[in-house]
Scaffold this motif. Structure first.
Motif, PDB file in Angstrom:
ATOM      1  N   GLU A 129      77.511 -22.837  53.509  1.00  0.00           N
ATOM      2  CA  GLU A 129      76.104 -22.747  53.889  1.00  0.00           C
ATOM      3  C   GLU A 129      75.266 -21.886  52.955  1.00  0.00           C
ATOM      4  OE1 GLU A 129      75.557 -22.099  58.140  1.00  0.00           O
ATOM      5  OE2 GLU A 129      77.645 -22.691  58.455  1.00  0.00           O
ATOM      6  N   GLY A 130      75.681 -20.636  52.734  1.00  0.00           N
ATOM      7  CA  GLY A 130      74.914 -19.745  51.874  1.00  0.00           C
ATOM      8  C   GLY A 130      73.559 -19.379  52.438  1.00  0.00           C
ATOM      9  N   HIS A 131      73.517 -19.084  53.743  1.00  0.00           N
ATOM     10  CA  HIS A 131      72.256 -18.784  54.428  1.00  0.00           C
ATOM     11  C   HIS A 131      72.255 -17.377  55.007  1.00  0.00           C
ATOM     12  CE1 HIS A 131      71.156 -23.285  55.266  1.00  0.00           C
ATOM     13  NE2 HIS A 131      70.975 -22.935  53.999  1.00  0.00           N
ATOM     14  N   TRP A 132      71.048 -16.841  55.165  1.00  0.00           N
ATOM     15  CA  TRP A 132      70.858 -15.583  55.884  1.00  0.00           C
ATOM     16  C   TRP A 132      70.700 -15.908  57.364  1.00  0.00           C
ATOM     17  CZ3 TRP A 132      71.237 -10.837  53.582  1.00  0.00           C
ATOM     18  CH2 TRP A 132      71.302 -10.844  52.188  1.00  0.00           C
ATOM     19  N   VAL A 133      71.456 -15.190  58.200  1.00  0.00           N
ATOM     20  CA  VAL A 133      71.513 -15.520  59.625  1.00  0.00           C
ATOM     21  C   VAL A 133      71.231 -14.282  60.465  1.00  0.00           C
ATOM     22  CG1 VAL A 133      73.201 -17.339  59.149  1.00  0.00           C
ATOM     23  CG2 VAL A 133      74.010 -15.078  59.862  1.00  0.00           C
ATOM     24  N   THR A 134      71.060 -14.505  61.754  1.00  0.00           N
ATOM     25  CA  THR A 134      70.883 -13.406  62.708  1.00  0.00           C
ATOM     26  C   THR A 134      71.380 -13.875  64.067  1.00  0.00           C
ATOM     27  OG1 THR A 134      69.317 -11.761  63.545  1.00  0.00           O
ATOM     28  CG2 THR A 134      68.503 -14.021  63.333  1.00  0.00           C
ATOM     29  N   SER A 135      71.008 -13.157  65.119  1.00  0.00           N
ATOM     30  CA  SER A 135      71.465 -13.531  66.460  1.00  0.00           C
ATOM     31  C   SER A 135      70.311 -13.508  67.455  1.00  0.00           C
ATOM     32  CB  SER A 135      72.564 -12.581  66.940  1.00  0.00           C
ATOM     33  OG  SER A 135      72.036 -11.399  67.517  1.00  0.00           O
ATOM     34  N   THR A 136      70.546 -14.106  68.602  1.00  0.00           N
ATOM     35  CA  THR A 136      69.523 -14.142  69.653  1.00  0.00           C
ATOM     36  C   THR A 136      69.319 -12.783  70.299  1.00  0.00           C
ATOM     37  OG1 THR A 136      71.228 -14.899  71.212  1.00  0.00           O
ATOM     38  CG2 THR A 136      69.839 -16.589  70.182  1.00  0.00           C
ATOM     39  N   TYR A 137      70.099 -11.784  69.901  1.00  0.00           N
ATOM     40  CA  TYR A 137      69.838 -10.421  70.365  1.00  0.00           C
ATOM     41  C   TYR A 137      68.431  -9.995  69.941  1.00  0.00           C
ATOM     42  CZ  TYR A 137      70.102  -5.323  70.713  1.00  0.00           C
ATOM     43  OH  TYR A 137      69.849  -3.999  71.016  1.00  0.00           O
ATOM     44  N   TYR A 138      68.003 -10.453  68.758  1.00  0.00           N
ATOM     45  CA  TYR A 138      66.735 -10.017  68.175  1.00  0.00           C
ATOM     46  C   TYR A 138      65.578 -10.973  68.448  1.00  0.00           C
ATOM     47  CZ  TYR A 138      69.977  -7.082  65.552  1.00  0.00           C
ATOM     48  OH  TYR A 138      70.963  -6.212  65.209  1.00  0.00           O
ATOM     49  N   MET A 139      65.851 -12.256  68.532  1.00  0.00           N
ATOM     50  CA  MET A 139      64.764 -13.245  68.579  1.00  0.00           C
ATOM     51  C   MET A 139      65.293 -14.574  69.096  1.00  0.00           C
ATOM     52  SD  MET A 139      64.669 -13.704  64.444  1.00  0.00           S
ATOM     53  CE  MET A 139      64.832 -11.925  64.229  1.00  0.00           C
ATOM     54  N   GLU A 140      64.397 -15.478  69.418  1.00  0.00           N
ATOM     55  CA  GLU A 140      64.787 -16.792  69.928  1.00  0.00           C
ATOM     56  C   GLU A 140      64.970 -17.820  68.822  1.00  0.00           C
ATOM     57  OE1 GLU A 140      61.973 -18.008  72.860  1.00  0.00           O
ATOM     58  OE2 GLU A 140      62.502 -16.397  74.268  1.00  0.00           O
ATOM     59  N   LYS A 141      64.294 -17.601  67.680  1.00  0.00           N
ATOM     60  CA  LYS A 141      64.446 -18.519  66.555  1.00  0.00           C
ATOM     61  C   LYS A 141      64.173 -17.781  65.257  1.00  0.00           C
ATOM     62  CE  LYS A 141      59.696 -20.276  66.914  1.00  0.00           C
ATOM     63  NZ  LYS A 141      58.856 -21.497  67.057  1.00  0.00           N
ATOM     64  N   LEU A 142      64.677 -18.326  64.142  1.00  0.00           N
ATOM     65  CA  LEU A 142      64.464 -17.702  62.850  1.00  0.00           C
ATOM     66  C   LEU A 142      62.987 -17.728  62.473  1.00  0.00           C
ATOM     67  CD1 LEU A 142      67.286 -19.006  60.449  1.00  0.00           C
ATOM     68  CD2 LEU A 142      67.021 -16.686  61.351  1.00  0.00           C
ATOM     69  N   PRO A 143      62.475 -16.655  61.890  1.00  0.00           N
ATOM     70  CA  PRO A 143      61.094 -16.665  61.393  1.00  0.00           C
ATOM     71  C   PRO A 143      60.927 -17.706  60.280  1.00  0.00           C
ATOM     72  CG  PRO A 143      61.949 -14.423  61.511  1.00  0.00           C
ATOM     73  CD  PRO A 143      63.105 -15.331  61.738  1.00  0.00           C
ATOM     74  N   LYS A 144      59.699 -18.135  60.086  1.00  0.00           N
ATOM     75  CA  LYS A 144      59.422 -19.157  59.076  1.00  0.00           C
ATOM     76  C   LYS A 144      59.821 -18.692  57.681  1.00  0.00           C
ATOM     77  CE  LYS A 144      55.627 -21.461  61.528  1.00  0.00           C
ATOM     78  NZ  LYS A 144      54.169 -21.806  61.494  1.00  0.00           N
ATOM     79  N   TRP A 145      59.598 -17.397  57.394  1.00  0.00           N
ATOM     80  CA  TRP A 145      59.902 -16.915  56.052  1.00  0.00           C
ATOM     81  C   TRP A 145      61.395 -16.944  55.767  1.00  0.00           C
ATOM     82  CZ3 TRP A 145      62.974 -12.685  55.043  1.00  0.00           C
ATOM     83  CH2 TRP A 145      63.170 -11.779  56.077  1.00  0.00           C
ATOM     84  N   VAL A 146      62.239 -16.738  56.788  1.00  0.00           N
ATOM     85  CA  VAL A 146      63.691 -16.804  56.600  1.00  0.00           C
ATOM     86  C   VAL A 146      64.125 -18.249  56.376  1.00  0.00           C
ATOM     87  CG1 VAL A 146      65.955 -16.302  57.602  1.00  0.00           C
ATOM     88  CG2 VAL A 146      64.044 -14.733  57.995  1.00  0.00           C
ATOM     89  N   LYS A 147      63.561 -19.157  57.170  1.00  0.00           N
ATOM     90  CA  LYS A 147      63.868 -20.579  56.987  1.00  0.00           C
ATOM     91  C   LYS A 147      63.466 -21.039  55.591  1.00  0.00           C
ATOM     92  CE  LYS A 147      63.457 -22.102  61.820  1.00  0.00           C
ATOM     93  NZ  LYS A 147      62.700 -22.982  62.748  1.00  0.00           N
ATOM     94  N   LYS A 148      62.297 -20.596  55.151  1.00  0.00           N
ATOM     95  CA  LYS A 148      61.821 -20.972  53.825  1.00  0.00           C
ATOM     96  C   LYS A 148      62.766 -20.460  52.745  1.00  0.00           C
ATOM     97  CE  LYS A 148      57.817 -20.515  50.752  1.00  0.00           C
ATOM     98  NZ  LYS A 148      56.458 -19.928  50.585  1.00  0.00           N
ATOM     99  N   PHE A 149      63.228 -19.235  52.906  1.00  0.00           N
ATOM    100  CA  PHE A 149      64.147 -18.654  51.925  1.00  0.00           C
ATOM    101  C   PHE A 149      65.457 -19.437  51.903  1.00  0.00           C
ATOM    102  CE2 PHE A 149      67.210 -15.767  50.100  1.00  0.00           C
ATOM    103  CZ  PHE A 149      66.490 -15.083  49.127  1.00  0.00           C
ATOM    104  N   ASN A 150      66.002 -19.734  53.093  1.00  0.00           N
ATOM    105  CA  ASN A 150      67.250 -20.503  53.165  1.00  0.00           C
ATOM    106  C   ASN A 150      67.086 -21.905  52.585  1.00  0.00           C
ATOM    107  OD1 ASN A 150      68.737 -18.419  54.330  1.00  0.00           O
ATOM    108  ND2 ASN A 150      68.340 -19.101  56.430  1.00  0.00           N
ATOM    109  N   ASP A 151      65.970 -22.529  52.884  1.00  0.00           N
ATOM    110  CA  ASP A 151      65.726 -23.891  52.397  1.00  0.00           C
ATOM    111  C   ASP A 151      65.526 -23.948  50.890  1.00  0.00           C
ATOM    112  OD1 ASP A 151      65.918 -24.819  54.979  1.00  0.00           O
ATOM    113  OD2 ASP A 151      63.748 -24.928  55.318  1.00  0.00           O
ATOM    114  N   SER A 152      65.198 -22.810  50.286  1.00  0.00           N
ATOM    115  CA  SER A 152      64.951 -22.792  48.840  1.00  0.00           C
ATOM    116  C   SER A 152      66.235 -22.794  48.026  1.00  0.00           C
ATOM    117  CB  SER A 152      64.131 -21.542  48.473  1.00  0.00           C
ATOM    118  OG  SER A 152      64.925 -20.368  48.584  1.00  0.00           O
ATOM    119  N   ASP A 153      67.376 -22.693  48.711  1.00  0.00           N
ATOM    120  CA  ASP A 153      68.676 -22.617  48.029  1.00  0.00           C
ATOM    121  C   ASP A 153      68.690 -21.465  47.025  1.00  0.00           C
ATOM    122  OD1 ASP A 153      69.832 -24.773  49.385  1.00  0.00           O
ATOM    123  OD2 ASP A 153      68.975 -26.222  47.987  1.00  0.00           O
ATOM    124  N   ALA A 154      68.137 -20.329  47.448  1.00  0.00           N
ATOM    125  CA  ALA A 154      68.032 -19.166  46.567  1.00  0.00           C
ATOM    126  C   ALA A 154      69.396 -18.669  46.091  1.00  0.00           C
ATOM    127  CB  ALA A 154      67.291 -18.043  47.293  1.00  0.00           C
TER     128      ALA A 154
END
Length: 548
Positions: free
Chosen positions: A186-211
């Motif tokens: 995968e190579g993605h930055w992840v988190t858990s529902t402890y903090y939030m219900e869904k990933l912020p847009k900026w995290v999704k954008k970073f993951n989608d960029s294949d950085a």
């Protein structure tokens, strides 16, 4: 006469102005952003050994513009990653915050538990269990928690690290987010529902960029390898290799090594993992608008690739030197980014480590310096035989981990003896075993006060409910391993405890000290700087020389 009156009026007016300025002085400093940096497994001497090859904008900038605590130490045992991060941010030791290792034997659950595992939460950013994590096993507040309380949650707190424990524990219980890197395919930055219900847009954008994909490349030395004179020869018998390599030497061809080394997980074990962390930290500052107003935000960043490199290659490897030279460039880039986005002089930074590391014991042996390897199996076999002869049972040892012996209390009760009796018998017995410096019973650590030495460090790492029944300290230079390549950490000896501590930025004095400072002092210094309440388990003290 008129001139005298004018001079007098001017004098008293200035006195009044000075008095007003004095009256308006605030007993705190309010940077727009605090950045806490933990470099995983960084020894203090990495700052000095590689100094001549560092640029001007990274480590040198922190030293030349800020404050250098040259005699900074961990004051407890064990010096493990999770315990280190928790101690930096709680201003306390494992005795109070409860993180006694990366994982430990849980006497209540009768199993090994991981420091941040949490079966109640769900993963975000991955379908795997890599996101099922939270800070709930840490039982004290952090300086980041205290900032959230002090600002009534208006100040944002974000934690970032390749390792889950390196982001979660510093971010604390009340964080707006903590993110860690999930490799594999995968190579993605992840988190858990402890903090939030869904990933912020900026995290999704970073993951989608294949950085992360751009770092799938050959690892060559940053500079001419002949200039790496602070390291031993590249081809030696003391370093480990990546799976698929025949020699522990440059170049390390990541594309060729990719499939055999966990794909994106391979990035964790090379300096490019730190570069990726820097990329994501910059994205977080922009995505979360950190440092944009006068309410202090906090970004906790842990650079973890240094630890993976150190474990595989050791303290004196050219790969280790190259990793720190590259980290220095990442820091320079990051500080320049902060100057631009937050404003030079508007943010405060500290940099330290979660532990240091021992020189590769087999290398010490080659130099005829004390060091070597401790066999857990031989130790447990001999001790079990002794306990069977003494108490008539070979089932008294329930677990041995983190150099702690956990006894089977049900078996002890069945035999009609006391735990203290068994503990004392073990301590008396193993003092005769090879490569053991000291051992202490849990009973003694609970009931006596040790004011110095290894016993004091053990006591500060001893948690009433979680720690073992007998705690063992190995001889200096010895590690609990059969692997003769690479290094590790965990002891209370100086090579594991002496780490850098640098401060610079808003509210920080310029200077240095060789006075002993300790890891729990960091959180308390930052809280004193900000004028906020100390963490709930506070045991350290503010470093007064650091703060203006």
């Amino acid at each position: 006469m008129k001139n005298i009156f004018l001079v007098g009026a001017f004098f008293f007016a200035n006195l009044a102005l000075l008095a007003q300025q004095k009256k308006e002085e605030k007993p705190f400093t309010r940077p727009k952003l605090v950045v806490g940096i933990v470099v995983d497994q960084m020894r203090y001497d990495y700052l000095t050994r590689f100094w001549d090859q560092y640029g001007e904008g990274g480590f040198k900038r922190m030293v030349n513009e800020g404050f250098n605590c040259k005699n900074n130490h961990f004051n407890y045992i064990p010096t493990k990653t999770a315990a280190g991060h928790a101690s930096v941010y709680t201003g306390a030791t494992p005795k109070v915050h409860g993180i006694i290792g990366n994982d430990w034997y849980d006497k209540t659950e009768d199993r090994m538990v991981y420091c941040t595992e949490d079966g109640v939460v769900e993963s975000l950013g991955t379908d795997s269990d890599a996101g099922k994590m939270s800070p709930r096993r840490m039982v004290a507040s952090t300086m980041t928690d205290q900032l959230k309380l002090a600002t009534v949650s208006r100040g944002k707190v974000i934690g970032i690290s390749l390792k889950d424990r390196g982001s979660i524990l510093p971010a604390g219980h009340a964080a707006d987010g903590a993110y860690w890197f999930h490799g594999k395919k995968e190579g993605h930055w992840v988190t858990s529902t402890y903090y939030m219900e869904k990933l912020p847009k900026w995290v999704k954008k970073f993951n989608d960029s294949d950085a992360a994909e751009k770092y799938k490349k050959v690892w060559n030395p940053l500079y001419d390898i002949e200039t790496y004179t602070a390291s031993i020869e590249d081809d030696n018998e003391f370093e480990g290799t990546f799976s698929g390599e025949k020699k522990p030497t440059f170049p390390h061809d990541l594309p060729k090594l990719w499939k055999d080394n966990g794909r994106f997980d391979l990035l964790k074990g090379v300096p490019f993992g730190n570069s990726l962390t820097t990329d994501f930290a910059e994205a977080a500052i922009e995505g979360e608008d950190l440092g944009k107003d006068d309410i202090t935000d906090f970004l906790a960043v842990s650079f973890s690739a240094t630890d993976y490199v150190g474990h595989r290659f050791g303290v004196s490897a050219k790969e280790t030197q190259d990793t720190y030279l590259r980290l220095d460039q990442d820091l320079e880039r990051f500080f320049a980014f902060l100057d631009n986005k937050v404003g030079k002089g508007e943010y405060t930074v500290f940099l330290t480590a979660d532990h240091a590391a021992v020189e590769v014991p087999s290398y010490l042996e080659s130099m005829e310096i004390p060091g070597g390897y401790f066999s857990k199996k031989d130790f447990i076999d001999s001790l079990t035989e002794f306990l069977d002869d003494t108490f008539g049972s070979d089932k008294l040892i329930k677990n041995f981990s983190n150099e702690q012996i956990f006894l089977d209390q049900k078996e002890i009760k069945k035999l009609g003896i006391s735990s203290a009796e068994v503990e004392n018998a073990i301590v008396t017995e193993i003092k005769n075993y090879k490569h053991i410096t000291e051992a202490y019973s849990g009973t003694d650590l609970r009931n006596q006060e040790f004011t110095d030495g290894l016993a004091n460090r053990l006591q500060k790492g001893y948690h009433f409910k979680r720690s073992g029944d007998v705690l063992v300290v190995l001889d200096p230079g010895f590690i609990n391993s059969t692997n003769r390549k690479g290094t590790t950490h965990g002891s209370g000896h100086a090579y594991d405890t002496h780490t850098p501590l640098l401060f610079f930025g808003k509210g920080i004095n310029h200077g240095a000290t060789v006075r002993r400072t300790e890891i729990p002092d960091i959180a308390n210094t930052v809280c004193a700087l900000l004028g906020i309440t100390f963490p709930s388990g506070k045991s350290g003290e503010p470093i007064w020389e650091v703060i203006e």
